[in-house]
Design a protein around this motif. Structure first.
Motif, short mmCIF file in Angstrom:
data_model
loop_
_atom_site.label_atom_id
_atom_site.label_comp_id
_atom_site.label_asym_id
_atom_site.label_seq_id
_atom_site.Cartn_x
_atom_site.Cartn_y
_atom_site.Cartn_z
N GLU A 112 61.10 64.39 48.42
CA GLU A 112 60.38 63.12 48.37
C GLU A 112 61.34 61.95 48.15
OE1 GLU A 112 57.11 63.28 45.68
OE2 GLU A 112 56.15 64.96 46.71
N THR A 113 62.28 62.12 47.24
CA THR A 113 63.26 61.06 46.98
C THR A 113 64.12 60.81 48.21
OG1 THR A 113 63.34 61.69 44.65
CG2 THR A 113 65.16 60.35 45.48
N ALA A 114 64.55 61.88 48.88
CA ALA A 114 65.38 61.74 50.08
C ALA A 114 64.64 60.99 51.17
CB ALA A 114 65.81 63.12 50.58
N ILE A 115 63.37 61.30 51.34
CA ILE A 115 62.59 60.64 52.40
C ILE A 115 62.46 59.15 52.14
CG2 ILE A 115 60.24 60.45 53.34
CD1 ILE A 115 60.20 63.53 53.41
N ILE A 116 62.31 58.76 50.88
CA ILE A 116 62.28 57.34 50.55
C ILE A 116 63.61 56.69 50.94
CG2 ILE A 116 62.07 55.66 48.69
CD1 ILE A 116 59.45 57.08 49.50
N HIS A 117 64.72 57.41 50.72
CA HIS A 117 66.04 56.89 51.12
C HIS A 117 66.11 56.73 52.65
CE1 HIS A 117 68.03 56.75 47.30
NE2 HIS A 117 67.92 58.06 47.07
N PHE A 118 65.54 57.67 53.38
CA PHE A 118 65.58 57.60 54.85
C PHE A 118 64.81 56.37 55.37
CE2 PHE A 118 66.01 62.45 54.78
CZ PHE A 118 67.38 62.40 54.97
N GLY A 119 63.78 55.94 54.63
CA GLY A 119 63.03 54.75 55.02
C GLY A 119 62.28 54.92 56.32
N ALA B 262 51.14 61.64 53.20
CA ALA B 262 50.41 60.38 53.05
C ALA B 262 50.94 59.57 51.88
CB ALA B 262 48.92 60.66 52.86
N ALA B 263 51.19 60.26 50.77
CA ALA B 263 51.73 59.57 49.59
C ALA B 263 53.09 58.94 49.91
CB ALA B 263 51.85 60.54 48.42
N LEU B 264 53.93 59.65 50.66
CA LEU B 264 55.25 59.14 51.00
C LEU B 264 55.17 57.97 51.98
CD1 LEU B 264 57.19 62.50 51.23
CD2 LEU B 264 57.64 60.65 49.63
N LEU B 265 54.27 58.05 52.95
CA LEU B 265 54.08 56.92 53.86
C LEU B 265 53.68 55.68 53.09
CD1 LEU B 265 52.24 58.63 56.86
CD2 LEU B 265 54.41 57.42 56.98
N GLY B 266 52.85 55.88 52.07
CA GLY B 266 52.44 54.75 51.24
C GLY B 266 53.55 54.17 50.40
N ARG B 267 54.54 55.00 50.06
CA ARG B 267 55.64 54.52 49.21
C ARG B 267 56.76 53.85 50.01
NH1 ARG B 267 57.65 59.37 45.67
NH2 ARG B 267 59.15 57.78 44.98
N LEU B 268 56.81 54.08 51.31
CA LEU B 268 57.84 53.44 52.12
C LEU B 268 57.64 51.92 52.11
CD1 LEU B 268 58.03 55.77 55.25
CD2 LEU B 268 59.63 55.66 53.34
N GLN B 269 58.71 51.19 51.90
CA GLN B 269 58.62 49.73 51.79
C GLN B 269 58.60 49.07 53.17
OE1 GLN B 269 58.40 48.19 48.78
NE2 GLN B 269 58.50 50.12 47.67
N SER B 270 57.60 49.40 53.98
CA SER B 270 57.59 48.84 55.33
C SER B 270 56.18 48.80 55.88
CB SER B 270 58.46 49.68 56.26
OG SER B 270 57.91 50.96 56.42
N ALA B 271 55.98 47.88 56.83
CA ALA B 271 54.69 47.78 57.51
C ALA B 271 54.46 49.01 58.38
CB ALA B 271 54.64 46.51 58.36
N SER B 272 55.54 49.56 58.96
CA SER B 272 55.37 50.71 59.85
C SER B 272 54.86 51.92 59.08
CB SER B 272 56.69 51.05 60.55
OG SER B 272 57.70 51.35 59.60
N GLY B 273 55.27 52.07 57.82
CA GLY B 273 54.76 53.16 56.99
C GLY B 273 53.27 53.02 56.76
N LEU B 274 52.82 51.80 56.48
CA LEU B 274 51.39 51.57 56.26
C LEU B 274 50.60 51.76 57.55
CD1 LEU B 274 51.40 48.43 53.91
CD2 LEU B 274 50.79 50.77 53.31
#
Length: 247
Positions: A54-61, A83-95
């Protein structure tokens, strides 16, 4: 490149601590080639490895968005983590990908999407927010056309959570008496969050329509959610005769 390839190969090591360190290292490289392989360990039997993934995926962005979206077709536990990880990504594309993943079949995914929208949407630019609204509305239109009432209901809840003053107009279309009960209840529920942020005329038109719903007999499905929505705003004085008539 040779280092990254060696790390990817080591993801299959039998020692969970090795897998954990490998995942952490690949996350730090932010190498696009590693995203899909790291994501496969989301179901690793070792909890520490799962957390490292999960931490690595947040780094991948944003590089991880497509891979996470692909995981939304997997088992329930994987869908919810993705779904939780998509929500944590700091981007509009994740949402946007999270909105695309919402259906009427998994309430947990809907909850994560709503949490993400509330937490992240205020940081989006006006253009990103507009794009997110249009994407949600398009999915809503498609699900209504295909009579996917559960998905339409889920998307109405999402639409109500968007900080956009125009969404109340689209939601209003789904509170008509002929709308399927599941969709109608969701629209009335979405009004609670959408109504207070609507501008003057839009808000008054919605309030007038909601007051008409109070003439119906369905207490749990229509009247209660209507009252909850109306309690979130002040009823304009010109509409007070409607209230007196109801009383």
């Amino acid at each position: 490149k040779r280092t990254i390839n060696a790390l990817i190969k080591a993801l299959g090591d039998e020692d969970p601590q090795v897998r954990r360190y490998v995942v952490e290292a690949l996350g730090q490289t932010r190498a696009e080639a590693a995203v899909e392989e790291v994501a496969k360990l989301m179901s690793d039997p070792d909890l520490h490895v799962q957390n490292a993934v999960e931490t690595a995926i947040i780094h991948f962005g944003d590089q991880a968005v497509e891979t996470l979206q692909g995981l939304m077709d997997g088992p329930a536990a994987v869908r919810r983590r993705a779904a939780a990880l998509l929500g944590r990504l700091q981007s509009a594309s994740g949402l946007e990908s999270l909105v695309d993943s919402v259906s009427g079949n998994d309430a947990a995914v809907l909850d994560r999407a709503r949490q993400a929208l509330r937490a992240k949407s205020s940081s989006l630019t006006p253009a990103e927010l507009r794009g997110l609204r249009k994407r949600t509305e398009q999915r809503l239109n498609d699900s209504r056309h295909n009579r996917e009432n559960g998905t339409a209901a889920a998307l109405l809840h999402l639409l109500g959570d968007l900080p956009d003053e125009t969404v109340v107009t689209r939601i209003m279309k789904e509170i008509e008496p002929g709308t399927p009960p599941t969709v109608r209840r969701a629209a009335l529920g979405a009004m609670m969050s959408a109504l207070p942020q609507a501008p003057g005329r839009r808000r008054e038109a919605a309030i007038e329509k909601l007051l008409a719903c109070l003439h119906e007999e369905d207490e749990e499905g229509v009247i209660r959610p209507t009252l909850r929505a109306l309690k979130s705003v002040e009823v304009p004085e010109r509409l007070s005769p409607r209230l007196q008539e109801l009383i």
